[in-house]
Design a protein around this motif. Sequence first.
Motif, PDB file in Angstrom:
ATOM      1  N   LYS A  13      41.654 -17.101 -56.945  1.00 18.56           N
ATOM      2  CA  LYS A  13      41.012 -16.993 -55.172  1.00 18.56           C
ATOM      3  C   LYS A  13      41.204 -18.476 -54.993  1.00 18.56           C
ATOM      4  O   LYS A  13      41.517 -18.718 -54.149  1.00 18.56           O
ATOM      5  CB  LYS A  13      40.173 -16.324 -55.017  1.00 18.56           C
ATOM      6  N   LEU A  14      40.483 -19.554 -55.399  1.00 18.88           N
ATOM      7  CA  LEU A  14      40.170 -20.295 -54.992  1.00 18.88           C
ATOM      8  C   LEU A  14      41.285 -21.682 -54.789  1.00 18.88           C
ATOM      9  O   LEU A  14      41.590 -21.932 -53.894  1.00 18.88           O
ATOM     10  CB  LEU A  14      39.509 -21.121 -56.550  1.00 18.88           C
ATOM     11  N   LYS A  15      42.620 -21.480 -55.793  1.00 23.40           N
ATOM     12  CA  LYS A  15      43.958 -21.925 -55.539  1.00 23.40           C
ATOM     13  C   LYS A  15      44.332 -21.390 -54.732  1.00 23.40           C
ATOM     14  O   LYS A  15      44.664 -21.965 -53.141  1.00 23.40           O
ATOM     15  CB  LYS A  15      44.575 -21.877 -57.099  1.00 23.40           C
ATOM     16  N   VAL A  16      44.610 -20.185 -53.970  1.00 22.79           N
ATOM     17  CA  VAL A  16      44.547 -20.170 -52.819  1.00 22.79           C
ATOM     18  C   VAL A  16      44.285 -20.543 -51.459  1.00 22.79           C
ATOM     19  O   VAL A  16      44.858 -20.673 -50.878  1.00 22.79           O
ATOM     20  CB  VAL A  16      44.653 -18.010 -52.628  1.00 22.79           C
ATOM     21  N   ALA A  17      42.346 -19.804 -51.526  1.00 16.84           N
ATOM     22  CA  ALA A  17      41.964 -21.054 -50.375  1.00 16.84           C
ATOM     23  C   ALA A  17      42.167 -22.269 -50.366  1.00 16.84           C
ATOM     24  O   ALA A  17      42.395 -22.536 -48.895  1.00 16.84           O
ATOM     25  CB  ALA A  17      39.999 -20.247 -51.226  1.00 16.84           C
ATOM     26  N   GLU A  18      42.716 -23.206 -51.294  1.00 21.53           N
ATOM     27  CA  GLU A  18      42.501 -25.226 -51.022  1.00 21.53           C
ATOM     28  C   GLU A  18      43.551 -24.192 -50.333  1.00 21.53           C
ATOM     29  O   GLU A  18      44.290 -25.354 -50.172  1.00 21.53           O
ATOM     30  CB  GLU A  18      42.401 -24.711 -52.554  1.00 21.53           C
ATOM     31  N   LYS A  19      44.824 -23.752 -51.088  1.00 28.19           N
ATOM     32  CA  LYS A  19      46.626 -24.237 -50.381  1.00 28.19           C
ATOM     33  C   LYS A  19      46.142 -23.547 -49.612  1.00 28.19           C
ATOM     34  O   LYS A  19      47.287 -24.217 -48.605  1.00 28.19           O
ATOM     35  CB  LYS A  19      47.079 -23.169 -51.809  1.00 28.19           C
ATOM     36  N   GLY A  20      45.245 -22.514 -48.504  1.00 28.69           N
ATOM     37  CA  GLY A  20      45.817 -22.481 -47.471  1.00 28.69           C
ATOM     38  C   GLY A  20      44.895 -23.489 -46.536  1.00 28.69           C
ATOM     39  O   GLY A  20      45.128 -23.972 -45.063  1.00 28.69           O
ATOM     40  N   GLU A  21      43.937 -24.203 -47.364  1.00 30.54           N
ATOM     41  CA  GLU A  21      43.371 -25.095 -46.154  1.00 30.54           C
ATOM     42  C   GLU A  21      44.264 -26.402 -45.963  1.00 30.54           C
ATOM     43  O   GLU A  21      44.460 -27.177 -45.240  1.00 30.54           O
ATOM     44  CB  GLU A  21      42.059 -25.599 -46.869  1.00 30.54           C
ATOM     45  N   GLU A  22      45.200 -26.666 -47.033  1.00 32.94           N
ATOM     46  CA  GLU A  22      46.009 -27.189 -47.166  1.00 32.94           C
ATOM     47  C   GLU A  22      46.819 -27.356 -45.822  1.00 32.94           C
ATOM     48  O   GLU A  22      47.752 -28.008 -44.979  1.00 32.94           O
ATOM     49  CB  GLU A  22      46.734 -27.580 -48.404  1.00 32.94           C
ATOM     50  N   ASP A  23      47.901 -25.718 -46.158  1.00 34.14           N
ATOM     51  CA  ASP A  23      48.731 -25.204 -45.476  1.00 34.14           C
ATOM     52  C   ASP A  23      47.895 -25.395 -43.344  1.00 34.14           C
ATOM     53  O   ASP A  23      49.052 -26.228 -43.006  1.00 34.14           O
ATOM     54  CB  ASP A  23      48.958 -23.978 -45.429  1.00 34.14           C
ATOM     55  N   ASN A  24      46.213 -25.246 -43.290  1.00 40.88           N
ATOM     56  CA  ASN A  24      45.941 -25.339 -42.234  1.00 40.88           C
ATOM     57  C   ASN A  24      46.113 -26.253 -41.842  1.00 40.88           C
ATOM     58  O   ASN A  24      46.464 -27.558 -41.001  1.00 40.88           O
ATOM     59  CB  ASN A  24      44.664 -24.719 -42.452  1.00 40.88           C
ATOM     60  N   ASN A  25      45.633 -27.651 -42.914  1.00 42.60           N
ATOM     61  CA  ASN A  25      45.520 -29.672 -42.433  1.00 42.60           C
ATOM     62  C   ASN A  25      47.079 -29.312 -42.062  1.00 42.60           C
ATOM     63  O   ASN A  25      47.529 -29.749 -40.518  1.00 42.60           O
ATOM     64  CB  ASN A  25      45.005 -29.938 -43.556  1.00 42.60           C
ATOM     65  N   GLN A  26      48.034 -29.108 -42.349  1.00 44.51           N
ATOM     66  CA  GLN A  26      49.459 -29.039 -42.553  1.00 44.51           C
ATOM     67  C   GLN A  26      49.593 -29.424 -40.663  1.00 44.51           C
ATOM     68  O   GLN A  26      50.506 -29.541 -40.478  1.00 44.51           O
ATOM     69  CB  GLN A  26      50.227 -28.742 -43.062  1.00 44.51           C
ATOM     70  N   ILE A  27      49.492 -27.475 -40.781  1.00 44.70           N
ATOM     71  CA  ILE A  27      49.681 -27.143 -39.862  1.00 44.70           C
ATOM     72  C   ILE A  27      49.151 -27.787 -38.092  1.00 44.70           C
ATOM     73  O   ILE A  27      49.574 -28.206 -37.683  1.00 44.70           O
ATOM     74  CB  ILE A  27      49.295 -25.253 -39.061  1.00 44.70           C
ATOM     75  N   ASP A  28      47.999 -28.239 -38.623  1.00 40.40           N
ATOM     76  CA  ASP A  28      46.923 -28.490 -37.668  1.00 40.40           C
ATOM     77  C   ASP A  28      47.992 -30.225 -37.027  1.00 40.40           C
ATOM     78  O   ASP A  28      48.108 -30.348 -35.654  1.00 40.40           O
ATOM     79  CB  ASP A  28      45.795 -29.268 -37.854  1.00 40.40           C
ATOM     80  N   GLU A  29      48.626 -30.985 -38.279  1.00 40.40           N
ATOM     81  CA  GLU A  29      48.979 -32.225 -38.003  1.00 40.40           C
ATOM     82  C   GLU A  29      50.116 -31.675 -37.439  1.00 40.40           C
ATOM     83  O   GLU A  29      50.916 -32.977 -36.710  1.00 40.40           O
ATOM     84  CB  GLU A  29      49.331 -33.115 -39.360  1.00 40.40           C
ATOM     85  N   GLU A  30      51.303 -30.792 -37.710  1.00 39.17           N
ATOM     86  CA  GLU A  30      52.302 -30.569 -37.263  1.00 39.17           C
ATOM     87  C   GLU A  30      51.776 -30.638 -35.702  1.00 39.17           C
ATOM     88  O   GLU A  30      52.766 -31.141 -34.759  1.00 39.17           O
ATOM     89  CB  GLU A  30      52.495 -29.210 -37.942  1.00 39.17           C
ATOM     90  N   LEU A  31      51.277 -29.712 -34.952  1.00 41.94           N
ATOM     91  CA  LEU A  31      50.230 -29.241 -33.922  1.00 41.94           C
ATOM     92  C   LEU A  31      50.147 -30.237 -33.412  1.00 41.94           C
ATOM     93  O   LEU A  31      50.376 -30.548 -32.117  1.00 41.94           O
ATOM     94  CB  LEU A  31      49.643 -28.433 -34.206  1.00 41.94           C
ATOM     95  N   VAL A  32      49.476 -31.215 -34.494  1.00 36.32           N
ATOM     96  CA  VAL A  32      48.839 -32.554 -33.476  1.00 36.32           C
ATOM     97  C   VAL A  32      50.188 -33.609 -32.676  1.00 36.32           C
ATOM     98  O   VAL A  32      50.639 -33.775 -31.358  1.00 36.32           O
ATOM     99  CB  VAL A  32      48.270 -33.303 -33.853  1.00 36.32           C
ATOM    100  N   LEU A  33      51.302 -33.394 -34.172  1.00 37.16           N
ATOM    101  CA  LEU A  33      52.790 -34.440 -33.679  1.00 37.16           C
ATOM    102  C   LEU A  33      52.876 -33.526 -32.321  1.00 37.16           C
ATOM    103  O   LEU A  33      53.817 -34.787 -31.781  1.00 37.16           O
ATOM    104  CB  LEU A  33      53.157 -34.376 -35.017  1.00 37.16           C
ATOM    105  N   SER A  34      53.441 -32.010 -32.623  1.00 33.38           N
ATOM    106  CA  SER A  34      54.462 -31.656 -31.449  1.00 33.38           C
ATOM    107  C   SER A  34      53.951 -31.809 -30.589  1.00 33.38           C
ATOM    108  O   SER A  34      54.294 -32.320 -28.990  1.00 33.38           O
ATOM    109  CB  SER A  34      54.219 -29.854 -31.598  1.00 33.38           C
ATOM    110  N   ILE A  35      52.671 -31.775 -30.096  1.00 36.87           N
ATOM    111  CA  ILE A  35      51.549 -31.943 -28.981  1.00 36.87           C
ATOM    112  C   ILE A  35      51.604 -33.029 -28.051  1.00 36.87           C
ATOM    113  O   ILE A  35      52.304 -33.333 -26.533  1.00 36.87           O
ATOM    114  CB  ILE A  35      50.483 -31.357 -28.769  1.00 36.87           C
TER     115      ILE A  35
END
Length: 173
Positions: free
Chosen positions: A9-31
């Motif tokens: 669960k901890l690894k999944v949560a950490e992966k989710g945060e990494e994915d969210n950070n990656q999505i946020d960065e991609e979103l900012v770049l796209s914008i």
Amino acid sequence: MVADNKDKKLKVAEKGEEDNNQIDEELVLSIEKLQEIQDDLEKINEEASDKVLEVEQKYNEIRKPVYDKRNEIIKSIPDFWLTAFLSHPALGTLLSEEDQKIFKFLSSLQVEDSKDVKSGYSITFYFEPNPYFEETKLIKSFAFHDEGTTEITATPISWKEGMGLQNGVSHEK
């Protein structure tokens, strides 16, 4: 086994945060890329507006002598402008009987756009000498402002004695 589930669960949560950070960065770049493209479009649109303005101004000059020829012919047609105004679906209902008497003296009119075409125009009415007012040339101008308002100015009319029109009512003696 409980510890394994916690670790997973901890690894999944950490992966989710990494994915969210990656999505946020991609979103900012796209914008940011989208904004750059929008800026490019605005530059193109401004250039297009300038070109359209140039063409409009050019053709206004080309039209002028044709309008002048047309106006010369119109002058030979009795009550042309009165008939034209009365035949117009919107304007025809606005002319009172007194207005119609005055419009019999209208010999020509000229519409002139502002230099940039978009900010307004003026209409110059040319009248034959008449029993109603002194002027033979009246101008009504319309200026469109960025905030969506329109400023209207008109030549003051020097009414001949007893001929002033106020709210569409004649003061003839």
